[in-house]
Write a protein that holds these residues in place. Structure first.
Motif, PDB file in Angstrom:
ATOM      1  N   ILE A  33       0.866  -1.181   0.000  1.00 48.64           N
ATOM      2  CA  ILE A  33       0.000   0.000   0.000  1.00 48.64           C
ATOM      3  C   ILE A  33       0.902   1.230   0.000  1.00 48.64           C
ATOM      4  O   ILE A  33       1.359   1.698   1.042  1.00 48.64           O
ATOM      5  CB  ILE A  33      -0.926  -0.005   1.229  1.00 48.64           C
ATOM      6  CG1 ILE A  33      -1.716  -1.319   1.291  1.00 48.64           C
ATOM      7  CG2 ILE A  33      -1.860   1.184   1.200  1.00 48.64           C
ATOM      8  CD1 ILE A  33      -2.548  -1.605   0.056  1.00 48.64           C
ATOM      9  N   ARG A  34       1.157   1.776  -1.191  1.00 49.38           N
ATOM     10  CA  ARG A  34       2.156   2.826  -1.347  1.00 49.38           C
ATOM     11  C   ARG A  34       1.575   4.189  -1.667  1.00 49.38           C
ATOM     12  O   ARG A  34       2.306   5.163  -1.745  1.00 49.38           O
ATOM     13  CB  ARG A  34       3.149   2.433  -2.448  1.00 49.38           C
ATOM     14  CG  ARG A  34       3.982   1.193  -2.117  1.00 49.38           C
ATOM     15  CD  ARG A  34       5.046   0.972  -3.151  1.00 49.38           C
ATOM     16  NE  ARG A  34       5.988  -0.073  -2.746  1.00 49.38           N
ATOM     17  CZ  ARG A  34       7.147  -0.288  -3.353  1.00 49.38           C
ATOM     18  NH1 ARG A  34       7.513   0.475  -4.371  1.00 49.38           N
ATOM     19  NH2 ARG A  34       7.942  -1.261  -2.938  1.00 49.38           N
ATOM     20  N   ASP A  35       0.268   4.246  -1.893  1.00 44.78           N
ATOM     21  CA  ASP A  35      -0.308   5.538  -2.271  1.00 44.78           C
ATOM     22  C   ASP A  35      -1.690   5.691  -1.654  1.00 44.78           C
ATOM     23  O   ASP A  35      -2.236   4.764  -1.038  1.00 44.78           O
ATOM     24  CB  ASP A  35      -0.366   5.683  -3.795  1.00 44.78           C
ATOM     25  CG  ASP A  35      -1.102   4.540  -4.472  1.00 44.78           C
ATOM     26  OD1 ASP A  35      -2.153   4.124  -3.957  1.00 44.78           O
ATOM     27  OD2 ASP A  35      -0.626   4.058  -5.518  1.00 44.78           O
ATOM     28  N   VAL A  36      -2.245   6.877  -1.819  1.00 43.12           N
ATOM     29  CA  VAL A  36      -3.540   7.196  -1.219  1.00 43.12           C
ATOM     30  C   VAL A  36      -4.631   6.272  -1.734  1.00 43.12           C
ATOM     31  O   VAL A  36      -5.431   5.725  -0.957  1.00 43.12           O
ATOM     32  CB  VAL A  36      -3.898   8.665  -1.485  1.00 43.12           C
ATOM     33  CG1 VAL A  36      -5.343   8.951  -1.097  1.00 43.12           C
ATOM     34  CG2 VAL A  36      -2.951   9.588  -0.724  1.00 43.12           C
ATOM     35  N   LYS A  37      -4.682   6.076  -3.039  1.00 37.05           N
ATOM     36  CA  LYS A  37      -5.776   5.293  -3.617  1.00 37.05           C
ATOM     37  C   LYS A  37      -5.761   3.848  -3.116  1.00 37.05           C
ATOM     38  O   LYS A  37      -6.810   3.298  -2.746  1.00 37.05           O
ATOM     39  CB  LYS A  37      -5.714   5.298  -5.143  1.00 37.05           C
ATOM     40  CG  LYS A  37      -6.895   4.555  -5.777  1.00 37.05           C
ATOM     41  CD  LYS A  37      -6.855   4.571  -7.281  1.00 37.05           C
ATOM     42  CE  LYS A  37      -8.104   3.948  -7.890  1.00 37.05           C
ATOM     43  NZ  LYS A  37      -8.396   2.583  -7.371  1.00 37.05           N
ATOM     44  N   SER A  38      -4.599   3.198  -3.119  1.00 38.37           N
ATOM     45  CA  SER A  38      -4.565   1.802  -2.674  1.00 38.37           C
ATOM     46  C   SER A  38      -4.962   1.704  -1.204  1.00 38.37           C
ATOM     47  O   SER A  38      -5.625   0.738  -0.801  1.00 38.37           O
ATOM     48  CB  SER A  38      -3.187   1.196  -2.917  1.00 38.37           C
ATOM     49  OG  SER A  38      -2.178   1.897  -2.218  1.00 38.37           O
ATOM     50  N   GLY A  39      -4.580   2.689  -0.399  1.00 37.86           N
ATOM     51  CA  GLY A  39      -4.992   2.699   0.996  1.00 37.86           C
ATOM     52  C   GLY A  39      -6.492   2.848   1.146  1.00 37.86           C
ATOM     53  O   GLY A  39      -7.137   2.159   1.944  1.00 37.86           O
ATOM     54  N   GLN A  40      -7.076   3.745   0.364  1.00 31.37           N
ATOM     55  CA  GLN A  40      -8.521   3.949   0.410  1.00 31.37           C
ATOM     56  C   GLN A  40      -9.271   2.706  -0.071  1.00 31.37           C
ATOM     57  O   GLN A  40     -10.281   2.316   0.510  1.00 31.37           O
ATOM     58  CB  GLN A  40      -8.904   5.158  -0.434  1.00 31.37           C
ATOM     59  CG  GLN A  40      -8.420   6.485   0.137  1.00 31.37           C
ATOM     60  CD  GLN A  40      -8.681   7.646  -0.809  1.00 31.37           C
ATOM     61  OE1 GLN A  40      -8.848   7.457  -2.019  1.00 31.37           O
ATOM     62  NE2 GLN A  40      -8.722   8.859  -0.256  1.00 31.37           N
ATOM     63  N   ASP A  41      -8.764   2.098  -1.142  1.00 33.03           N
ATOM     64  CA  ASP A  41      -9.436   0.925  -1.701  1.00 33.03           C
ATOM     65  C   ASP A  41      -9.423  -0.245  -0.726  1.00 33.03           C
ATOM     66  O   ASP A  41     -10.444  -0.926  -0.532  1.00 33.03           O
ATOM     67  CB  ASP A  41      -8.763   0.507  -3.014  1.00 33.03           C
ATOM     68  CG  ASP A  41      -9.006   1.492  -4.139  1.00 33.03           C
ATOM     69  OD1 ASP A  41      -9.920   2.328  -4.008  1.00 33.03           O
ATOM     70  OD2 ASP A  41      -8.276   1.428  -5.147  1.00 33.03           O
ATOM     71  N   LEU A  42      -8.268  -0.508  -0.114  1.00 30.74           N
ATOM     72  CA  LEU A  42      -8.203  -1.610   0.840  1.00 30.74           C
ATOM     73  C   LEU A  42      -9.057  -1.311   2.065  1.00 30.74           C
ATOM     74  O   LEU A  42      -9.755  -2.191   2.583  1.00 30.74           O
ATOM     75  CB  LEU A  42      -6.751  -1.874   1.251  1.00 30.74           C
ATOM     76  CG  LEU A  42      -6.555  -3.003   2.268  1.00 30.74           C
ATOM     77  CD1 LEU A  42      -7.161  -4.306   1.773  1.00 30.74           C
ATOM     78  CD2 LEU A  42      -5.069  -3.191   2.586  1.00 30.74           C
ATOM     79  N   GLU A  61      -6.169   4.447   7.334  1.00 29.42           N
ATOM     80  CA  GLU A  61      -6.688   5.817   7.311  1.00 29.42           C
ATOM     81  C   GLU A  61      -5.558   6.843   7.264  1.00 29.42           C
ATOM     82  O   GLU A  61      -5.641   7.856   6.551  1.00 29.42           O
ATOM     83  CB  GLU A  61      -7.577   6.045   8.524  1.00 29.42           C
ATOM     84  CG  GLU A  61      -8.920   5.336   8.417  1.00 29.42           C
ATOM     85  CD  GLU A  61      -9.719   5.425   9.708  1.00 29.42           C
ATOM     86  OE1 GLU A  61      -9.267   6.138  10.628  1.00 29.42           O
ATOM     87  OE2 GLU A  61     -10.785   4.782   9.793  1.00 29.42           O
ATOM     88  N   VAL A  62      -4.500   6.578   8.011  1.00 27.45           N
ATOM     89  CA  VAL A  62      -3.336   7.462   7.963  1.00 27.45           C
ATOM     90  C   VAL A  62      -2.634   7.357   6.617  1.00 27.45           C
ATOM     91  O   VAL A  62      -2.283   8.384   5.995  1.00 27.45           O
ATOM     92  CB  VAL A  62      -2.353   7.123   9.105  1.00 27.45           C
ATOM     93  CG1 VAL A  62      -1.073   7.942   8.971  1.00 27.45           C
ATOM     94  CG2 VAL A  62      -2.998   7.372  10.459  1.00 27.45           C
ATOM     95  N   ARG A  63      -2.474   6.130   6.137  1.00 26.01           N
ATOM     96  CA  ARG A  63      -1.797   5.910   4.847  1.00 26.01           C
ATOM     97  C   ARG A  63      -2.551   6.586   3.718  1.00 26.01           C
ATOM     98  O   ARG A  63      -1.951   7.131   2.775  1.00 26.01           O
ATOM     99  CB  ARG A  63      -1.707   4.407   4.591  1.00 26.01           C
ATOM    100  CG  ARG A  63      -0.707   3.987   3.512  1.00 26.01           C
ATOM    101  CD  ARG A  63       0.705   4.128   4.016  1.00 26.01           C
ATOM    102  NE  ARG A  63       1.644   3.368   3.208  1.00 26.01           N
ATOM    103  CZ  ARG A  63       2.926   3.259   3.495  1.00 26.01           C
ATOM    104  NH1 ARG A  63       3.415   3.873   4.568  1.00 26.01           N
ATOM    105  NH2 ARG A  63       3.743   2.570   2.737  1.00 26.01           N
ATOM    106  N   ALA A  64      -3.870   6.549   3.797  1.00 25.59           N
ATOM    107  CA  ALA A  64      -4.701   7.077   2.712  1.00 25.59           C
ATOM    108  C   ALA A  64      -4.736   8.599   2.667  1.00 25.59           C
ATOM    109  O   ALA A  64      -5.314   9.171   1.736  1.00 25.59           O
ATOM    110  CB  ALA A  64      -6.122   6.532   2.842  1.00 25.59           C
ATOM    111  N   THR A  65      -4.128   9.248   3.636  1.00 31.50           N
ATOM    112  CA  THR A  65      -4.122  10.711   3.628  1.00 31.50           C
ATOM    113  C   THR A  65      -2.753  11.272   3.297  1.00 31.50           C
ATOM    114  O   THR A  65      -2.577  12.502   3.252  1.00 31.50           O
ATOM    115  CB  THR A  65      -4.561  11.240   5.001  1.00 31.50           C
ATOM    116  OG1 THR A  65      -3.665  10.768   6.021  1.00 31.50           O
ATOM    117  CG2 THR A  65      -5.962  10.795   5.331  1.00 31.50           C
ATOM    118  N   ARG A  66      -1.774  10.406   3.064  1.00 31.81           N
ATOM    119  CA  ARG A  66      -0.416  10.894   2.793  1.00 31.81           C
ATOM    120  C   ARG A  66      -0.152  11.014   1.300  1.00 31.81           C
ATOM    121  O   ARG A  66      -0.722  10.297   0.515  1.00 31.81           O
ATOM    122  CB  ARG A  66       0.603   9.939   3.423  1.00 31.81           C
ATOM    123  CG  ARG A  66       0.602   9.973   4.941  1.00 31.81           C
ATOM    124  CD  ARG A  66       1.625   9.016   5.503  1.00 31.81           C
ATOM    125  NE  ARG A  66       1.673   9.095   6.965  1.00 31.81           N
ATOM    126  CZ  ARG A  66       2.432   8.311   7.718  1.00 31.81           C
ATOM    127  NH1 ARG A  66       3.191   7.394   7.157  1.00 31.81           N
ATOM    128  NH2 ARG A  66       2.417   8.441   9.033  1.00 31.81           N
TER     129      ARG A  66
END
Length: 302
Positions: A259-268, A297-302
């Motif tokens: 999970i390296r970006d906002v979108k992948s974090g949001q999708d998962l 949630e933190v990953r998806a905002t970076r």
């Protein structure tokens, strides 16, 4: 183990749902060989030496189909992976490992021989009669199960093989049986199944996450402690026997690398958040789901 996830099956951002998710696959992409070939084959050799009956189960009626499956694999390697495998008469050499096989003299079951050559695991499924209404698992060489036992599944019908999966019988039982009945020879279908585990171990047979390990997973370290496991699964009809050959290629990636970006974090996060409790419990994710979601949630905002 890979440093970046080659597949993110949840990348559509939709709520979690049990689905077949099958897509046609070109023949040249059937077998997937990665840079971790040697490492995964070494793990297979260890398991076959120490836990053989846990990873290989076969019934007599699967012998002709298993022989057909091995021949299909060898033909594929000759045609599409000649740089990684060399053939000299009846001898096959794996360039990555240096292993050589005298195929004409091999005493191994054909599916065991197949799983020793490539990263895929192999299963044979056969209809119980000419109607093709019900398929049974009649042989398997599965070195990398994800919390199931091959010995519990061998000889059982598809509906029973998937019996422990919450919602399978109601939502997928009939469509899967129909797909197996109608699958035509010459067509290869592919799907991806994903899970989140607290260990990168490839062989997981009924593994239960202990309380201490679960408690150590926090919103701060979930990306380090958790692993994305993706199983790339293919199905194809064997033209001579009529059996269906099922393959499983397993990818393991540390979650923070997957999970390296906002979108992948949001999708998962969307998939994990909407996963029914019984499914999360069956997949072993319920115990750390809250920590995982906070990390996402933190990953998806970076």
């Amino acid at each position: 183990m890979t440093t970046a996830a080659p597949y993110l099956p949840f990348s559509d951002g939709k709520p979690f749902a049990l689905r077949m998710g099958l897509q046609p696959l070109p023949a040249e992409q059937w077998i997937e060989i990665g840079e971790d070939l040697a490492a995964q084959l070494a793990e297979k050799r260890k398991l076959l030496a120490t836990r053989h009956d846990d990873v290989v189960q076969t019934l007599p009626q699967a012998q002709p189909a298993s022989e057909e499956a091995l021949k299909l694999l060898l033909d594929h390697l000759r045609q599409y992976h000649s740089g990684r495998f060399t053939f000299d008469g009846g001898t096959l050499r794996n360039v990555a490992t240096g292993e050589q096989w005298d195929l004409a003299q091999s005493s191994l079951h054909p599916l065991e021989q197949a799983t020793r050559l490539v990263q895929e695991d192999f299963c044979i499924l056969q209809a119980d009669d000419d109607t093709g209404d019900t398929y049974h698992l009649t042989a398997g060489a599965v070195c990398f199960p994800s919390n199931w036992r091959l010995s519990d599944k061998i000889g059982r019908a598809l509906i029973d093989v998937h019996g422990p999966v919450p919602g399978y019988a109601e939502k997928l039982g009939t469509p899967v049986d129909r797909f197996f009945k109608n699958l035509s020879a010459g067509t290869i279908m592919v799907r991806a199944n994903w899970l989140i585990h607290a260990t990168p171990e490839l062989f997981q047979s009924g593994h239960k996450l202990d309380a201490a390990t679960a408690a150590a997973i926090t919103p701060e370290n979930a990306g380090e402690k958790l692993w994305l496991r993706v199983e790339r699964q293919t199905l194809r009809r064997l033209p001579q026997s009529g059996a269906v050959l099922f393959t499983i290629r397993t990818h393991i990636t540390r979650l923070r690398e997957a999970i390296r970006d906002v979108k992948s974090g949001q999708d998962l996060a969307a998939a994990v958040r909407t996963m029914p409790d019984d499914v999360a419990r069956y997949r072993g994710m319920r115990i750390f789901r809250a920590a995982l979601l906070e990390w996402l949630e933190v990953r998806a905002t970076r």
